[in-house]
Design an enzyme around this catalytic site. Structure first.
Site, PDB file in Angstrom:
ATOM      1  N   CYS A  84       0.814  -1.205   0.000  1.00 22.16           N
ATOM      2  CA  CYS A  84       0.000   0.000   0.000  1.00 22.16           C
ATOM      3  C   CYS A  84       0.851   1.259   0.000  1.00 22.16           C
ATOM      4  O   CYS A  84       2.083   1.198   0.022  1.00 22.16           O
ATOM      5  CB  CYS A  84      -0.910   0.015   1.233  1.00 22.16           C
ATOM      6  SG  CYS A  84      -1.874  -1.501   1.441  1.00 22.16           S
TER       7      CYS A  84
ATOM      8  N   ASP B 142      -4.260  -8.322   8.799  1.00 25.50           N
ATOM      9  CA  ASP B 142      -3.093  -8.076   9.641  1.00 25.50           C
ATOM     10  C   ASP B 142      -3.077  -6.632  10.146  1.00 25.50           C
ATOM     11  O   ASP B 142      -2.474  -6.334  11.180  1.00 25.50           O
ATOM     12  CB  ASP B 142      -1.793  -8.404   8.897  1.00 25.50           C
ATOM     13  CG  ASP B 142      -1.619  -7.622   7.608  1.00 25.50           C
ATOM     14  OD1 ASP B 142      -2.629  -7.183   7.028  1.00 25.50           O
ATOM     15  OD2 ASP B 142      -0.470  -7.453   7.160  1.00 25.50           O
TER      16      ASP B 142
ATOM     17  N   GLY C 170      14.790 -13.185  -4.004  1.00 30.05           N
ATOM     18  CA  GLY C 170      15.980 -13.690  -3.310  1.00 30.05           C
ATOM     19  C   GLY C 170      16.875 -12.599  -2.772  1.00 30.05           C
ATOM     20  O   GLY C 170      18.007 -12.878  -2.360  1.00 30.05           O
TER      21      GLY C 170
END
Length: 633
Positions: free
Chosen positions: A2, A100, A364
C-alpha cells in the site's frame, strides 16, 4: 502492499482539508489501486491507498480499534498476525476483520511502543492515539518498506511512503542538502536518515518516532539491530540442515495470499533457493518469471530455465533490449530524488513482466549481504590480510605512492587493475571499504565539486556515514563488519529502494524471505569462515543447497543485472550526454567543475577510459535538477 500519507499539527488543532490529504494520497495511487481511504479530525489527517492481498472483503484503511480512539494507516505485511490476533483476543480485544492491519491497533493498545517488537514482517505505518495525543511512526527492521517525513514551517509534520506525496505540499521546504550531494556521488543514493532535502528525512530501519501533541520534535528511537553474536560451535552438517529448515519456514509464512503468487527466478543461487523451497511447500506449479538480455554476456535465462525445468514451474520470460534507455526520465519520477543504480531499468522490466501473471512475488534479495556473496567481500578480505601484516603508518605512504604511480587500466584484465587496491590499502579497513564501494572516489569528488559546493559542505565527508555504523557494529570480525555496513547502507538505500519503487510502479508486492529478521538473527551469528570460505562466497548457503540444485547453478560466477552504459554513452546517448552535462542544469547549478566533466566525457567517448558510471550518476542528477526547476516554475 500500500501507500500511506499523513499530516499532524504538533502544537495546535488545525483542520486539514480533505483535498490536501487526497492530493497527497493520489500521488501514490500506483501503490494501492484497489481502494483509498481518508481520516480527518482536529490536528491530524491520514490517507491510505490499498493493494488488496489478504482479507480482500474487509481491512480497509485507515483502520480503527473498538472505540475509534486509535487509528492506523499501514503499508506492508505482518506474517505472524494470526498468532498475534489469538493472543490479543485472549487479552480481551475484539476484532472486526481478519486482516493483519487490525493487529497493529490492538497491539498498540496492549503493548504501546513495544508493539513493533512483536511484529514479524515488512511494514511502515503511522498510528494516531487520540487519548494519548501521540502520533507513532514505525518502520520494519531491515527497511523493506519506506517511510519519509518532513518538518514543515508551521509546526506540522507530514509523512508518506514516497517522497512525491510530500512534494505536493506547497509549504514543503525544498532546499537541497549539500551533504546529500556528497553522499549521492559516493554511494549512488542518499543513505538514511537524510533525503536530498534539508528538512525531509527517512525513518531509519528498525526505528520508531513517537510525536506527542504539544511536545518538541523527538529523535528516532532504535528498537532492533543485527546481533552478529557468534553461535555456540556446531558441526557444518548440522548448520546446513538448520539453514534449510529456517529458510523454508521464512518462505512458508510468506506464501499466504488471496491473490496470485509467484517468484522472481534469475537463475542465481538466491532466487533458485526460494523457488526450490516454494516448490516443496505447494502441490501446484510455482509461477516464476525472469528477464533475459540480448547480449549473452548479461543473459542468465539458461540457468533460470534449468531451475524451472527441475522444479516444473510455470515459467514466464521476457527479453530486455540492450538499448532500453527510454526509462531514464521515468526513473527520476519513480525515485523522487537522485538515484544512480542503472539496474533499476531491468528491475522495472522484471516487475512489469511479473505483474502480468501475479500480484505477489517472492524475491531472493538479501542473500549476498547475509552470506558474504559479493565479489568485493573477497577483495576486501584479501586486503585485510595485507593490513594485518603492515601497520597503517607504513601502508599509507607506501600504497599512496603506488596508487599514484600505477596507471588506471579499465581495459586490462581485472588482475592487472591494481590502482584501486593500492589506494584502498593506503587506508584503514573502513575507509578502504568505502573507497571500494564508492561510485566516485574521494579524489574524483574533489575534482568534480566546485569551490561553491565544497564551501557548502564545510568539510563533510561521506566517511561519516560509515563511521556512524562501524561504531555501532556489534562484531569486530572484518567480514561481519562490512556485511553490517552493507545492510545499513547499500541494502536499504539501493537494493530495497530499487525493488520497492519498481514493484510498486506496477502495483506488485515483493516479499523477501532472506530478510526475515529471525532468519537474519540466526545467519548473522554463523561463523564468518562458513560464509566466505577461501575465495568461495556464500559457502554454507551453497553447501546446504547441493541436494536442491546442480553445481553449475550453485558454483558459477555471479552475473547480476548489468546494463551496457559504456556503449550507450559512446552511441545513442552520446549527444544527450554532452548537451545535458555541459549545457544543462548541471552547468546552471554552479555546483560542479565543468572542466572535469568535459574531460570525463572526452576520455569516455574516445574509448580511452570507461567513465560510464560517473556519466550515468551525473546524468541522473541533472535530470533530477530539471524536475526541481520545472516544479518551481
Amino acid at each position: 502492499m500500500c501507500g500511506i500519507v499523513g499530516i499532524f499539527d504538533i502544537k495546535g488543532e488545525t483542520e486539514f482539508s480533505c483535498d490536501l490529504i487526497s492530493r497527497m494520497n493520489e500521488t501514490q495511487h500506483h501503490r494501492g489501486p484497489d481502494e483509498g481511504g481518508i481520516h480527518l479530525e482536529a490536528g491530524i489527517g491520514l490517507g491510505h491507498r490499498r493493494l488488496s492481498i489478504i482479507d480482500l472483503s474487509s481491512g480497509q484503511q485507515p483502520l480503527f480499534n473498538e472505540d475509534s480512539s486509535v487509528v492506523v494507516t499501514y503499508n506492508g505485511e505482518i506474517y505472524n498476525f494470526q498468532e498475534l490476533s489469538v493472543e490479543l483476543k485472549a487479552c480481551g480485544h475484539i476484532f472486526k476483520t481478519h486482516s493483519d492491519t487490525e493487529v497493529i491497533v490492538h497491539a498498540w493498545e496492549e503493548w504501546g511502543e513495544a508493539c513493533v517488537e512483536r511484529f514479524r514482517g515488512m511494514f511502515a505505518f503511522g498510528l494516531w492515539d487520540r487519548n494519548k495525543k501521540v502520533l507513532f511512526l514505525a518502520r520494519d527492521r531491515l527497511g523493506i518498506k519506506p517511510l519519509f517525513y518532513a518538518l514543515l514551517p508551521n509546526n506540522t509534520v507530514a509523512f508518506s511512503s514516497e517522497l512525491k506525496a510530500l512534494k505536493t505540499l506547497e509549504n514543503l521546504p525544498r532546499e537541497i542538502e549539500p551533504k546529500s550531494i556528497e553522499d549521492y556521488f559516493t554511494f549512488g543514493y542518499v543513505p538514511e536518515p537524510r533525503t536530498i532535502y534539508k528538512q525531509v528525512y527517512k525513518l531509519r530501519p528498525g526505528h520508531t518516532l513517537s510525536i506527542k501533541k504539544g511536545g518538541d520534535f523527538p529523535e528516532q528511537i532504535e528498537y532492533w539491530d543485527i546481533p552478529f553474536v557468534p553461535l555456540i560451535s556446531s558441526t557444518e552438517e548440522s548448520l546446513c540442515k538448520e539453514l534449510v529448515e529456517r529458510m523454508r519456514e521464512a518462505v512458508d509464512i510468506r506464501m499466504v495470499a488471496e491473490v496470485p503468487l509467484g517468484a522472481f527466478l534469475s537463475g542465481g543461487v538466491d532466487s533458485s533457493a526460494i523457488v526450490a523451497m516454494m516448490a516443496g511447500l505447494q502441490d501446484k506449479p510455482v509461477h516464476t518469471c525472469s528477464i533475459g538480455f540480448k547480449e549473452k554476456l548479461f543473459n542468465e535465462t539458461a540457468y533460470a530455465k534449468q531451475v524451472s525445468a527441475q522444479y516444473k514451474t510455470d515459467h514466464f520470460e521476457g527479453v530486455v533490449d540492450s538499448d532500453d534507455f527510454n526509462l531514464l526520465n521515468q526513473l527520476v519520477d519513480l525515485y523522487d530524488e537522485p538515484y544512480a543504480d542503472s539496474s533499476a531499468i531491468p528491475t522495472y522490466r522484471v516487475c512489469e513482466l511479473a505483474k502480468k501473471q501475479v500480484t505477489v512475488a517472492l524475491s531472493g534479495d538479501g542473500g549476498d549481504e547475509n552470506f558474504g556473496g559479493y565479489r568485493r567481500y573477497r577483495w576486501h578480505m584479501n586486503e585485510e590480510k595485507v593490513r594485518s601484516l603492515m601497520p597503517l603508518t607504513i601502508r599509507k605512504p607506501l600504497f599512496t605512492a603506488l596508487g599514484k604511480w600505477y596507471p588506471k587500466a579499465d581495459w586490462a584484465p581485472k588482475i592487472f587493475r591494481a590502482k584501486t587496491t593500492f589506494q584502498s590499502l593506503a587506508r584503514s579497513s573502513v575507509e578502504g571499504y568505502l573507497h571500494t564501494v564508492s561510485l566516485l572516489t574521494e579524489e574524483q569528488r574533489e575534482l568534480l565539486f566546485s569551490d561553491k559546493l565544497k564551501g557548502m559542505l564545510e568539510g563533510y565527508s561521506s566517511m561519516e556515514v560509515f563511521k556512524y555504523h562501524a561504531e555501532k557494529c556489534p562484531s569486530k570480525d572484518p567480514l561481519s563488519l562490512i556485511q553490517y555496513l552493507d545492510m545499513k547502507t547499500y541494502l536499504v538505500g539501493d537494493i530495497l529502494t530499487k525493488v520497492d519503487r519498481a514493484s510498486m510502479a506496477h502495483s506488485l508486492e515483493v516479499r523477501v524471505p532472506l530478510l526475515d529478521h529471525k532468519f537474519i538473527e540466526w545467519t548473522s551469528r554463523l561463523p564468518a569462515t562458513l560464509k566466505l570460505k577461501g575465495q568461495e562466497g556464500k559457502y554454507i548457503l551453497k553447501k546446504s543447497l547441493e541436494s536442491y540444485m546442480t553445481n553449475d547453478v550453485l558454483y558459477r560466477d555471479k552475473m547480476g543485472f548489468a546494463v551496457p552504459l559504456a556503449k550507450w554513452f559512446r552511441g545513442p546517448l552520446k549527444e544527450k550526454v554532452t548537451e545535458s552535462l555541459l549545457n544543462g542544469h548541471i552547468k546552471e547549478s554552479g555546483l560542479f567543475n565543468l572542466d572535469f566533466i568535459k574531460n570525463v566525457i572526452e576520455q569516455h567517448q574516445s574509448g580511452k577510459r570507461d567513465y560510464s558510471v560517473i556519466i550515468w550518476t551525473l546524468l541522473m542528477f541533472d535530470t533530477f535538477l530539471e524536475r526541481e526547476i520545472d516544479a518551481a516554475v
